[in-house]
Design an enzyme around this catalytic site. Structure first.
Site, short mmCIF file in Angstrom:
data_model
loop_
_atom_site.label_atom_id
_atom_site.label_comp_id
_atom_site.label_asym_id
_atom_site.label_seq_id
_atom_site.Cartn_x
_atom_site.Cartn_y
_atom_site.Cartn_z
N LYS A 50 6.84 -24.33 42.70
CA LYS A 50 8.00 -24.75 42.60
C LYS A 50 8.94 -24.10 41.23
O LYS A 50 9.80 -23.55 41.69
CB LYS A 50 7.84 -26.36 42.03
N GLN A 94 6.69 -35.69 39.39
CA GLN A 94 6.17 -35.15 40.16
C GLN A 94 5.28 -36.26 40.85
O GLN A 94 4.61 -36.86 39.65
CB GLN A 94 5.31 -33.82 40.23
N ASP A 117 15.20 -34.90 44.19
CA ASP A 117 13.89 -35.54 44.95
C ASP A 117 15.15 -35.92 46.24
O ASP A 117 14.36 -36.96 47.33
CB ASP A 117 13.69 -35.83 44.49
#
Ligand code: GUN
Length: 287
Positions: A50, A94, A117
Site C-alpha cells: 500500500k 489493517q 476502507d
C-alpha cells in the site's frame, strides 16, 4: 480458452494513472495513514504494498506501527489524533486486529470522511441507501473491472456468491446502483448451480477453492473471481475452476492478476476521493 481474459493488472495500472492525475490537480499531496498492530507477515506485506503504490501516485502514505499488545484505549486515542490531523485524508486500520481489540469499536472511531476502507456504518448506510460515500475497495474494484472490460451492467442478471460485509453485501448495493438485476447466493442457497446458470455476470466471493464448475456457467457470461485460496501444493486458485470455466464464459478474470491488483488501486482512488471531498471539490456522485 475461448473467454476473453480480463487483465486486472492492466486495469489497475490505468486506474492508478487516473488517480495520479487527480492527485496532481490537488493543491497539496493527499495523506494516507495506515495503522498496523503487531507483526503478522501477511499484514506487513499488504501494508508495504500500500505504501509503495501510494507513493507512486503522489499520495503521502505513513505507516503507524504499534505493538500487538497496544491497549484498545491507546489505539482509539491514536485514531482520534488522525481524525483531527488536517494532513490526513484517509485512515486505514489493517485487519485482522489482535483478539483483545473490539474491531467494531475501532471501525466506528474512524471519521467517516476519512474511512477509505468504507467500513464505517455511516458509509455502509450511505451505500445501502444509494447515496454518495466511501465504498469498500474490493467490491469497488469489481465494478471498475466490469467498466474496464466494457461489460454492460444495466439490466444484466448479476449473481453475487457470498454475503460478507467486506465484499458480497457492498457489491450487491453497487450492482443495484448500476441497474443490474441482482441475486445474492450463499451457503444456504438451494439449487446453486441453476442460480449460477441464469447469471450473465457472476461474481464469486465465497472463499471456496475452485467450487464453480464449467457446467454451472451460462455460455458467454462474464465471470469475476474474487477468491484467493492457497492449495496444499502452494498454488493460488480462485473460487472458480478457471481453465474449464474459461471454455464456456465470454470473459473471465484470472487468479492471481484479476481482482487482487484492483483492491489497492481502489484504496488510492478512495484516498484522493476523500481528499477532494474534504476540499469541497467535484467528485464522483456514486461509486
Ligand atoms: N486486511 C485484509 N484486507 C483488508 C482490507 O481491505 N482493509 C483492512 N483495513 N484490512 C484488511
Amino acid at each position: 480458452m475461448t473467454a476473453r481474459l480480463i487483465d486486472g493488472k492492466a486495469a489497475a495500472s490505468a486506474l492508478r494513472a487516473s488517480v495520479a492525475a487527480r492527485v496532481a490537480a490537488l493543491p497539496y499531496r493527499p495523506g494516507l495513514a495506515v495503522v498496523l498492530l503487531g507483526d503478522d507477515p501477511a499484514s506487513m506485506t499488504y501494508v508495504r504494498n500500500k505504501d509503495k503504490a501510494a507513493a507512486e501516485v503522489g499520495i503521502d502514505a505513513s505507516t503507524i506501527r504499534l505493538p500487538a499488545e497496544t491497549p484498545q484505549s491507546a489505539l482509539l486515542a491514536r485514531i482520534k489524533t488522525l481524525n483531527a490531523d488536517p494532513a490526513v485524508d484517509g485512515i486505514l486500520v489493517q485487519l485482522p486486529l489482535p483478539p483483545h481489540i473490539d474491531a467494531t469499536a475501532i471501525i466506528e472511531a474512524v471519521d467517516p470522511a476519512k474511512d477509505v476502507d468504507g467500513f464505517h456504518p455511516v458509509n455502509v448506510g450511505r451505500l445501502a441507501s444509494g447515496r454518495p460515500g466511501l465504498v469498500p475497495c474490493t467490491p469497488l474494484g469489481v465494478m471498475r473491472l466490469l467498466a474496464y472490460a466494457k461489460v454492460t451492467v444495466a439490466g444484466a442478471r448479476a449473481l453475487v456468491l457470498g454475503r460478507s460485509a467486506v465484499v458480497g453485501r457492498p457489491l450487491v448495493a453497487l450492482l443495484l446502483a448500476a441497474d443490474a438485476t441482482v441475486t445474492v447466493a450463499h451457503s444456504r442457497t438451494r439449487e446453486l448451480a441453476e442460480e449460477c446458470r441464469r447469471a450473465e455476470i457472476l461474481v464469486a466471493a465465497m472463499g471456496r477453492p475452485e467450487m464453480i464448475r464449467a457446467d454451472w456457467i451460462r455460455p458467454g457470461a462474464t465471470i469475476i473471481d474474487v477468491g484467493i485460496n492457497r492449495r496444499s501444493d502452494g498454488r493460488l486458485v480462485g473460487d472458480v475452476a478457471f481453465a474449464e470455466c474459461a471454455e464456456v464464459a465470454g470473459a473471465i478474470t484470472p487468479v492471481p492478476g484479476g481482482v487482487g491488483p484492483m483492491t489497492i488501486a481502489c484504496l488510492l482512488e478512495n484516498t484522493v476521493e476523500a481528499a477532494e471531498r474534504r476540499r469541497g471539490m467535484a467528485s464522483r456522485v456514486t461509486a
